[in-house]
Design an enzyme around this catalytic site. Structure first.
Site, short mmCIF file in Angstrom:
data_model
loop_
_atom_site.label_atom_id
_atom_site.label_comp_id
_atom_site.label_asym_id
_atom_site.label_seq_id
_atom_site.Cartn_x
_atom_site.Cartn_y
_atom_site.Cartn_z
N ASP A 18 -0.41 -4.01 1.19
CA ASP A 18 0.29 -2.82 1.69
C ASP A 18 0.91 -3.01 3.07
OD1 ASP A 18 -0.60 -1.59 -0.64
OD2 ASP A 18 -2.44 -0.90 0.31
N LYS A 59 5.68 -4.91 2.01
CA LYS A 59 6.45 -5.96 1.32
C LYS A 59 7.65 -5.37 0.58
CE LYS A 59 2.59 -7.06 -0.81
NZ LYS A 59 1.61 -6.29 -0.03
N GLY A 60 7.41 -4.26 -0.15
CA GLY A 60 8.48 -3.65 -0.94
C GLY A 60 9.68 -3.30 -0.08
N LYS A 61 9.42 -2.65 1.04
CA LYS A 61 10.51 -2.24 1.92
C LYS A 61 11.29 -3.46 2.41
CE LYS A 61 11.91 -1.18 6.39
NZ LYS A 61 12.00 -0.46 7.65
N ALA A 106 -0.45 -3.76 -7.74
CA ALA A 106 0.47 -3.66 -6.61
C ALA A 106 1.19 -2.31 -6.63
CB ALA A 106 1.51 -4.79 -6.69
N GLY A 107 1.49 -1.81 -5.45
CA GLY A 107 2.34 -0.63 -5.31
C GLY A 107 3.27 -0.90 -4.15
N HIS A 108 4.52 -1.22 -4.44
CA HIS A 108 5.48 -1.59 -3.40
C HIS A 108 6.48 -0.46 -3.21
CE1 HIS A 108 4.64 -6.18 -4.01
NE2 HIS A 108 3.56 -5.48 -3.74
N GLN A 126 -0.24 -8.01 -3.17
CA GLN A 126 -1.52 -7.98 -2.42
C GLN A 126 -1.33 -8.68 -1.07
OE1 GLN A 126 -1.93 -9.05 -6.13
NE2 GLN A 126 -1.71 -6.85 -6.19
N THR A 170 -3.15 4.03 -6.13
CA THR A 170 -4.30 4.87 -6.53
C THR A 170 -4.44 6.14 -5.69
OG1 THR A 170 -5.70 3.63 -5.01
CG2 THR A 170 -5.64 2.85 -7.28
N LYS A 190 5.49 -1.15 10.61
CA LYS A 190 4.76 0.04 11.03
C LYS A 190 4.45 0.05 12.53
CE LYS A 190 2.84 2.25 7.53
NZ LYS A 190 2.12 2.70 6.33
N SER A 243 9.73 -3.57 11.84
CA SER A 243 10.05 -2.38 11.05
C SER A 243 9.49 -1.16 11.79
CB SER A 243 9.42 -2.52 9.66
OG SER A 243 9.56 -1.33 8.94
P1 GDP Z 1 3.47 -3.02 0.04
O1 GDP Z 1 2.44 -2.94 -1.03
O2 GDP Z 1 3.26 -4.18 0.94
O3 GDP Z 1 4.87 -3.00 -0.51
O4 GDP Z 1 3.29 -1.73 0.93
P2 GDP Z 1 3.11 -0.22 0.40
O5 GDP Z 1 4.42 0.24 -0.08
O6 GDP Z 1 1.96 -0.12 -0.52
O7 GDP Z 1 2.65 0.49 1.72
C1 GDP Z 1 3.45 0.53 2.85
C2 GDP Z 1 3.70 2.00 3.21
O8 GDP Z 1 4.24 2.07 4.50
C3 GDP Z 1 4.73 2.66 2.30
O9 GDP Z 1 4.42 4.03 2.22
C4 GDP Z 1 6.03 2.45 3.06
O10 GDP Z 1 7.00 3.43 2.75
C5 GDP Z 1 5.57 2.57 4.47
N1 GDP Z 1 6.29 1.75 5.46
C6 GDP Z 1 6.82 0.51 5.32
N2 GDP Z 1 7.28 0.07 6.51
C7 GDP Z 1 7.04 1.06 7.40
C8 GDP Z 1 7.26 1.18 8.82
O11 GDP Z 1 7.76 0.30 9.49
N3 GDP Z 1 6.84 2.35 9.41
C9 GDP Z 1 6.25 3.35 8.69
N4 GDP Z 1 5.89 4.45 9.34
N5 GDP Z 1 6.03 3.26 7.37
C10 GDP Z 1 6.41 2.13 6.74
P1 IMO Z 2 0.04 -4.44 -2.86
O1 IMO Z 2 0.86 -5.47 -3.60
C1 IMO Z 2 -3.87 -3.24 -1.39
C2 IMO Z 2 -7.33 -4.40 -3.78
C3 IMO Z 2 -8.09 -3.29 -4.47
C4 IMO Z 2 -9.48 -3.90 -4.50
C5 IMO Z 2 -9.21 -5.38 -4.75
C6 IMO Z 2 -9.26 -5.77 -6.21
O2 IMO Z 2 0.51 -3.06 -3.03
O3 IMO Z 2 -0.16 -4.85 -1.44
P2 IMO Z 2 -7.81 -5.35 -8.38
O4 IMO Z 2 -7.18 -4.11 -8.92
O5 IMO Z 2 -6.85 -6.43 -8.08
O6 IMO Z 2 -8.96 -5.80 -9.21
O7 IMO Z 2 -8.47 -4.89 -6.99
O8 IMO Z 2 -7.89 -5.60 -4.27
N1 IMO Z 2 -5.90 -4.43 -4.09
C7 IMO Z 2 -4.94 -4.05 -3.23
N2 IMO Z 2 -5.02 -3.50 -2.00
N3 IMO Z 2 -2.66 -3.52 -1.90
C8 IMO Z 2 -2.55 -4.08 -3.13
O9 IMO Z 2 -1.39 -4.49 -3.65
C9 IMO Z 2 -3.73 -4.33 -3.87
N4 IMO Z 2 -3.97 -4.86 -5.10
C10 IMO Z 2 -5.31 -4.91 -5.21
O10 IMO Z 2 -8.05 -2.11 -3.72
O11 IMO Z 2 -10.09 -3.80 -3.25
MG MG Z 3 1.10 -1.52 -1.79
#
Ligand code: GDP
Ligand code: IMO
Ligand code: MG
Length: 420
Positions: free
Chosen positions: A14, A17-19, A40-42, A223, A300, A330, A409
């Site tokens: 988290d 990466k997606g951004k 993953a949730g990007h 991850q 989740t 962030k 960012s």
């Molecule tokens: P990923 O899994 O690495 O793609 O990250 P996620 O999308 O799960 O979590 C990152 C969260 O932070 C998302 O809600 C993004 O919209 C948000 N985000 C990304 N970059 C920034 C930033 O520079 N500042 C803030 N405030 N939020 C950000």
């Molecule tokens: P992105 O790509 C944050 C964590 C879970 C748990 C452990 C194992 O969005 O960064 P799993 O479902 O793989 O068996 O879970 O890994 N986890 C993540 N935490 N970002 C993720 O993906 C994750 N994918 C798995 O919370 O602790």
């Molecule tokens: Mg994520």
């Protein structure tokens, strides 16, 4: 020689990466996922809309770019179909610019049920899995029992599916887990049928021919390195190699064809699920990070654990991945802090160490305190507007890690991105 660049998370996932992949996509012809799956949730945000992708690479909103799901990825066909349909509602047509490896693994409904059954059995020591069936699916892959995308069109696919479900049922019964219903299986078969009509091919040859033709590839990690199956705080990890080495096994790209490695990290740390987290904060500062950073899981919805930046962990990740450029996200979340802490070492049994110990739970962080900037960053348009304290924060990280920060960012939106 044209090489594949890599972007991956250096912490516990988290990192944003997606951004950042979305921001960098205009520089590439192809974006490729090499491991992980719907755990993953990007998130990416533009035109006031936030999108969350789970399996599809984050280049999908650029119609002229090809998005590749590599052999190292585990796919739940139901989630993939939903993601494609959701994108279609927004006027994007992923069936045109998405290709899927015939060797990617299939997540069955019983993998999800097994994930839940294993977690229940673990009780207090549960991993905190996203329950998407990731662990059981990779288990079957290495046990040589799994089903792959390319199997769907084979004449014995249905038999092989039945055999695997029988095997899973024995396990589920012995763990007193929930058994699959007919509705679950029908929905899955329906989605498998949908998947079989997408562009499925040998993506190793595709990528190789792209690189040979001078066309570029960005590999998108899922991850983070601290969740890597080998290097993370085992067993509280995911089930794939999240580090840059995973690009070779998950896409069929040889190590000498890897170019830049972009390591992305938050200006602080978060972790969701169980496992050690040395700089975790349980006080008001932790809550402030969670509130200001909206730190709730993209997959989740769980609240993320929050803490200060951990340079011991960051340096370890940089070493494992061969990071050539850092990206800090962030930064804006730290706006309201008078002082900011960074862990530069750990204390283990009264001895100061600067390496990740075998038992991370024994590590107590040793902090250095830096001045906060106490002004909003999120509307800044160029690095010239950055406050002195932010430059000092960046300089401290660069000096400690020896790697330059190339992007900062300052908000979730595409245009809240400052190139340095
Ligand atoms: P990923 O899994 O690495 O793609 O990250 P996620 O999308 O799960 O979590 C990152 C969260 O932070 C998302 O809600 C993004 O919209 C948000 N985000 C990304 N970059 C920034 C930033 O520079 N500042 C803030 N405030 N939020 C950000
Ligand atoms: P992105 O790509 C944050 C964590 C879970 C748990 C452990 C194992 O969005 O960064 P799993 O479902 O793989 O068996 O879970 O890994 N986890 C993540 N935490 N970002 C993720 O993906 C994750 N994918 C798995 O919370 O602790
Ligand atoms: Mg994520």
């Amino acid at each position: 020689m044209i090489k594949t660049d890599v972007l991956l998370g250096l912490q516990w996932g988290d990192e944003g990466k997606g951004k950042i992949v979305d921001v960098l996509t205009p520089n590439y012809h192809n974006i490729a996922r090499f491991q992980g799956g719907p755990n993953a949730g990007h998130s990416l945000e533009f035109n006031e809309i936030k999108h969350v992708l789970h399996i599809i690479p984050s280049g999908i909103f650029h119609p002229d770019k090809m998005n590749i799901i590599g052999n190292g990825v585990v796919i739940d066909p139901i989630i993939l179909r939903k993601e494609i349909k959701d994108a279609e509602k927004l006027g994007v047509n992923p069936t045109k610019n998405l290709i899927i490896s015939d060797k990617a693994s299939l997540i069955l409904p019983t993998h999800r049920l097994l994930d839940a059954a294993y977690e229940n059995r673990k009780g207090e020591s549960k991993i905190g899995s996203t329950l998407k069936g990731i662990g059981p699916c990779y288990t079957d892959k290495t046990a040589r029992l799994g089903l792959r995308v390319g199997d769907i069109l084979l004449p014995d696919f249905h038999n092989r599916y039945k055999q695997l479900v029988e095997h899973h049922t024995i396990l589920l019964e012995s763990f007193k887990g929930e058994l699959p219903t007919e509705a679950m299986e029908n929905e899955w078969m329906d989605a498998v049928n949908y998947l079989s009509k997408l562009k499925v091919l040998n993506t190793e040859y595709y990528i190789h021919s792209e690189l040979s033709a001078g066309r570029t590839v960005l590999a998108e990690g899922a991850q983070g390195s601290m969740l890597d199956i080998d290097y993370g705080s085992y067993p509280f990890v995911t089930s794939s190699n999240t580090v840059s080495a995973g690009v070779s096994t998950g896409l069929g790209i040889s190590p000498h064809k890897v170019g830049e490695v972009y390591g992305i990290f938050k200006a602080y740390c978060t972790r969701v699920g169980s496992g050690s987290f040395p700089t975790e904060l349980f006080d008001d500062d932790g809550q402030k990070l969670r509130d200001q950073g909206h730190e709730y899981g993209s997959t989740t919805g769980r609240p993320r654990r929050c803490g200060w930046l951990d340079l011991v962990a960051l340096k370890y990740s940089i070493m494992l991945n061969g990071v050539t450029k850092l990206i800090m996200t962030k930064a804006d979340v730290l706006d309201g802090f008078d002082t900011i802490k960074i862990a530069t070492a750990y204390q283990v049994k009264n001895i100061e160490i600067t390496e990740i110990p075998y038992k991370l739970e024994d590590a107590e962080p040793v902090y250095t305190e830096l001045q906060g900037w106490n002004c909003p960053l999120d509307t800044m348009k160029s690095k010239d507007e950055f406050p002195k304290a932010l430059w000092e924060y960046i300089a401290f990280i660069e000096k400690e890690t020896g790697v330059p920060v190339s992007i900062v960012s300052i908000g979730p939106n595409r245009n809240q991105t400052i190139h340095i």
